[in-house]
Design a protein around this motif. Structure first.
Motif, PDB file in Angstrom:
ATOM      1  N   TYR A   1       0.828  -1.207   0.000  1.00  6.52           N
ATOM      2  CA  TYR A   1       0.000   0.000   0.000  1.00  6.52           C
ATOM      3  C   TYR A   1       0.862   1.258   0.000  1.00  6.52           C
ATOM      4  O   TYR A   1       0.589   2.199  -0.745  1.00  6.52           O
ATOM      5  CB  TYR A   1      -0.953   0.003   1.199  1.00  6.52           C
ATOM      6  CG  TYR A   1      -1.946   1.135   1.113  1.00  6.52           C
ATOM      7  CD1 TYR A   1      -2.979   1.093   0.182  1.00  6.52           C
ATOM      8  CD2 TYR A   1      -1.834   2.246   1.932  1.00  6.52           C
ATOM      9  CE1 TYR A   1      -3.880   2.131   0.074  1.00  6.52           C
ATOM     10  CE2 TYR A   1      -2.735   3.296   1.831  1.00  6.52           C
ATOM     11  CZ  TYR A   1      -3.754   3.225   0.897  1.00  6.52           C
ATOM     12  OH  TYR A   1      -4.648   4.270   0.785  1.00  6.52           O
TER      13      TYR A   1
ATOM     14  N   THR B   1      -3.791  -8.807  -2.981  1.00  7.22           N
ATOM     15  CA  THR B   1      -3.814  -7.605  -2.152  1.00  7.22           C
ATOM     16  C   THR B   1      -4.463  -6.449  -2.889  1.00  7.22           C
ATOM     17  O   THR B   1      -5.274  -5.714  -2.311  1.00  7.22           O
ATOM     18  CB  THR B   1      -2.387  -7.250  -1.704  1.00  7.22           C
ATOM     19  OG1 THR B   1      -1.856  -8.349  -0.953  1.00  7.22           O
ATOM     20  CG2 THR B   1      -2.363  -5.998  -0.851  1.00  7.22           C
ATOM     21  N   LEU B   2      -4.141  -6.275  -4.166  1.00  7.68           N
ATOM     22  CA  LEU B   2      -4.765  -5.203  -4.946  1.00  7.68           C
ATOM     23  C   LEU B   2      -6.276  -5.416  -5.044  1.00  7.68           C
ATOM     24  O   LEU B   2      -7.047  -4.449  -4.979  1.00  7.68           O
ATOM     25  CB  LEU B   2      -4.142  -5.117  -6.338  1.00  7.68           C
ATOM     26  CG  LEU B   2      -2.743  -4.517  -6.381  1.00  7.68           C
ATOM     27  CD1 LEU B   2      -2.128  -4.700  -7.766  1.00  7.68           C
ATOM     28  CD2 LEU B   2      -2.769  -3.045  -5.990  1.00  7.68           C
ATOM     29  N   GLU B   3      -6.703  -6.649  -5.179  1.00  6.68           N
ATOM     30  CA  GLU B   3      -8.136  -6.950  -5.210  1.00  6.68           C
ATOM     31  C   GLU B   3      -8.787  -6.575  -3.878  1.00  6.68           C
ATOM     32  O   GLU B   3      -9.857  -5.965  -3.848  1.00  6.68           O
ATOM     33  CB  GLU B   3      -8.363  -8.431  -5.527  1.00  6.68           C
ATOM     34  CG  GLU B   3      -9.816  -8.799  -5.685  1.00  6.68           C
ATOM     35  CD  GLU B   3     -10.515  -8.124  -6.843  1.00  6.68           C
ATOM     36  OE1 GLU B   3     -11.747  -7.905  -6.745  1.00  6.68           O
ATOM     37  OE2 GLU B   3      -9.859  -7.796  -7.856  1.00  6.68           O
TER      38      GLU B   3
ATOM     39  N   CYS C   1      -8.082   1.695  -3.126  1.00  9.90           N
ATOM     40  CA  CYS C   1      -7.448   2.054  -4.387  1.00  9.90           C
ATOM     41  C   CYS C   1      -8.467   1.888  -5.502  1.00  9.90           C
ATOM     42  O   CYS C   1      -9.533   1.308  -5.302  1.00  9.90           O
ATOM     43  CB  CYS C   1      -6.178   1.238  -4.662  1.00  9.90           C
ATOM     44  SG  CYS C   1      -6.416  -0.452  -5.231  1.00  9.90           S
TER      45      CYS C   1
ATOM     46  N   ALA D   1      -0.102  -4.499 -11.834  1.00  6.02           N
ATOM     47  CA  ALA D   1       0.262  -5.399 -10.734  1.00  6.02           C
ATOM     48  C   ALA D   1       1.706  -5.870 -10.890  1.00  6.02           C
ATOM     49  O   ALA D   1       2.441  -5.959  -9.906  1.00  6.02           O
ATOM     50  CB  ALA D   1      -0.690  -6.593 -10.689  1.00  6.02           C
TER      51      ALA D   1
ATOM     52  N   PHE E   1      -3.484   0.513 -11.281  1.00  6.32           N
ATOM     53  CA  PHE E   1      -4.044   0.778  -9.969  1.00  6.32           C
ATOM     54  C   PHE E   1      -3.575   2.137  -9.456  1.00  6.32           C
ATOM     55  O   PHE E   1      -2.477   2.590  -9.780  1.00  6.32           O
ATOM     56  CB  PHE E   1      -3.637  -0.332  -8.994  1.00  6.32           C
ATOM     57  CG  PHE E   1      -4.207  -1.663  -9.398  1.00  6.32           C
ATOM     58  CD1 PHE E   1      -5.434  -2.064  -8.921  1.00  6.32           C
ATOM     59  CD2 PHE E   1      -3.532  -2.482 -10.288  1.00  6.32           C
ATOM     60  CE1 PHE E   1      -5.982  -3.276  -9.318  1.00  6.32           C
ATOM     61  CE2 PHE E   1      -4.068  -3.690 -10.691  1.00  6.32           C
ATOM     62  CZ  PHE E   1      -5.299  -4.089 -10.208  1.00  6.32           C
TER      63      PHE E   1
ATOM     64  N   LEU F   1       2.318   1.689  -3.434  1.00  4.30           N
ATOM     65  CA  LEU F   1       1.294   2.166  -4.362  1.00  4.30           C
ATOM     66  C   LEU F   1       0.973   3.639  -4.124  1.00  4.30           C
ATOM     67  O   LEU F   1       0.864   4.421  -5.074  1.00  4.30           O
ATOM     68  CB  LEU F   1       0.028   1.317  -4.231  1.00  4.30           C
ATOM     69  CG  LEU F   1      -1.136   1.664  -5.166  1.00  4.30           C
ATOM     70  CD1 LEU F   1      -0.729   1.513  -6.629  1.00  4.30           C
ATOM     71  CD2 LEU F   1      -2.340   0.787  -4.844  1.00  4.30           C
TER      72      LEU F   1
ATOM     73  N   LYS G   1      -9.116   0.637  -9.503  1.00  7.87           N
ATOM     74  CA  LYS G   1      -8.634  -0.204 -10.597  1.00  7.87           C
ATOM     75  C   LYS G   1      -9.024   0.495 -11.896  1.00  7.87           C
ATOM     76  O   LYS G   1     -10.195   0.792 -12.119  1.00  7.87           O
ATOM     77  CB  LYS G   1      -9.285  -1.585 -10.502  1.00  7.87           C
ATOM     78  CG  LYS G   1      -8.780  -2.592 -11.488  1.00  7.87           C
ATOM     79  CD  LYS G   1      -9.442  -3.946 -11.209  1.00  7.87           C
ATOM     80  CE  LYS G   1      -8.880  -5.029 -12.085  1.00  7.87           C
ATOM     81  NZ  LYS G   1      -9.479  -6.339 -11.745  1.00  7.87           N
TER      82      LYS G   1
ATOM     83  N   TYR H   1      -1.482  -9.451  -6.602  1.00  8.53           N
ATOM     84  CA  TYR H   1      -2.819  -9.491  -7.203  1.00  8.53           C
ATOM     85  C   TYR H   1      -3.915  -9.598  -6.144  1.00  8.53           C
ATOM     86  O   TYR H   1      -4.908  -8.865  -6.188  1.00  8.53           O
ATOM     87  CB  TYR H   1      -2.943 -10.667  -8.181  1.00  8.53           C
ATOM     88  CG  TYR H   1      -2.481 -10.353  -9.571  1.00  8.53           C
ATOM     89  CD1 TYR H   1      -3.227  -9.543 -10.420  1.00  8.53           C
ATOM     90  CD2 TYR H   1      -1.284 -10.874 -10.061  1.00  8.53           C
ATOM     91  CE1 TYR H   1      -2.802  -9.258 -11.705  1.00  8.53           C
ATOM     92  CE2 TYR H   1      -0.850 -10.600 -11.347  1.00  8.53           C
ATOM     93  CZ  TYR H   1      -1.620  -9.795 -12.167  1.00  8.53           C
ATOM     94  OH  TYR H   1      -1.202  -9.511 -13.436  1.00  8.53           O
TER      95      TYR H   1
ATOM     96  N   THR I   1      -8.957  -2.795  -3.627  1.00  6.61           N
ATOM     97  CA  THR I   1      -9.988  -2.261  -4.515  1.00  6.61           C
ATOM     98  C   THR I   1     -11.369  -2.480  -3.909  1.00  6.61           C
ATOM     99  O   THR I   1     -12.188  -1.547  -3.865  1.00  6.61           O
ATOM    100  CB  THR I   1      -9.897  -2.916  -5.909  1.00  6.61           C
ATOM    101  OG1 THR I   1      -8.598  -2.657  -6.465  1.00  6.61           O
ATOM    102  CG2 THR I   1     -10.946  -2.374  -6.857  1.00  6.61           C
TER     103      THR I   1
END
Length: 92
Positions: A24, A58-60, A68, A36, A80, A27, A70, A56, A63
């Protein structure tokens, strides 16, 4: 910033782990709207051993929690952004 990130995660129902904090903060510091894969390469510099699957997943989670955004790209991939303020994104 780690304590602020921990509080942010807690307020959004995100489990706080070292790798999630690193991802995080990476990002948030990035101004290029990374994919990603790009975020994974950046994360490896700060946290060796981080897997692409972790990025992947964690980004999901980020989101879905609203931490964050997408951004779909014309090539079918996604980028992202942790900056949730209103700003323009150009798609060609």
């Amino acid at each position: 910033m780690v304590s602020g990130t921990r509080e942010l995660f807690e307020s959004h129902g995100i489990r706080c782990t070292r790798q999630r904090v690193e991802l995080y903060e990476t990002l948030r510091a990035c101004k290029c709207h990374p994919t990603a894969e790009h975020l994974h390469r950046m994360a490896l510099e700060r946290s060796p051993g981080t897997s692409l699957a972790t990025v992947y997943n964690t980004l999901e989670a980020f989101t879905q929690a609203g931490l964050c955004r997408k951004i779909a790209s014309a090539g079918g991939g996604a980028r992202f952004d942790a900056d949730l303020s209103h700003h323009l994104h150009v798609i060609r």
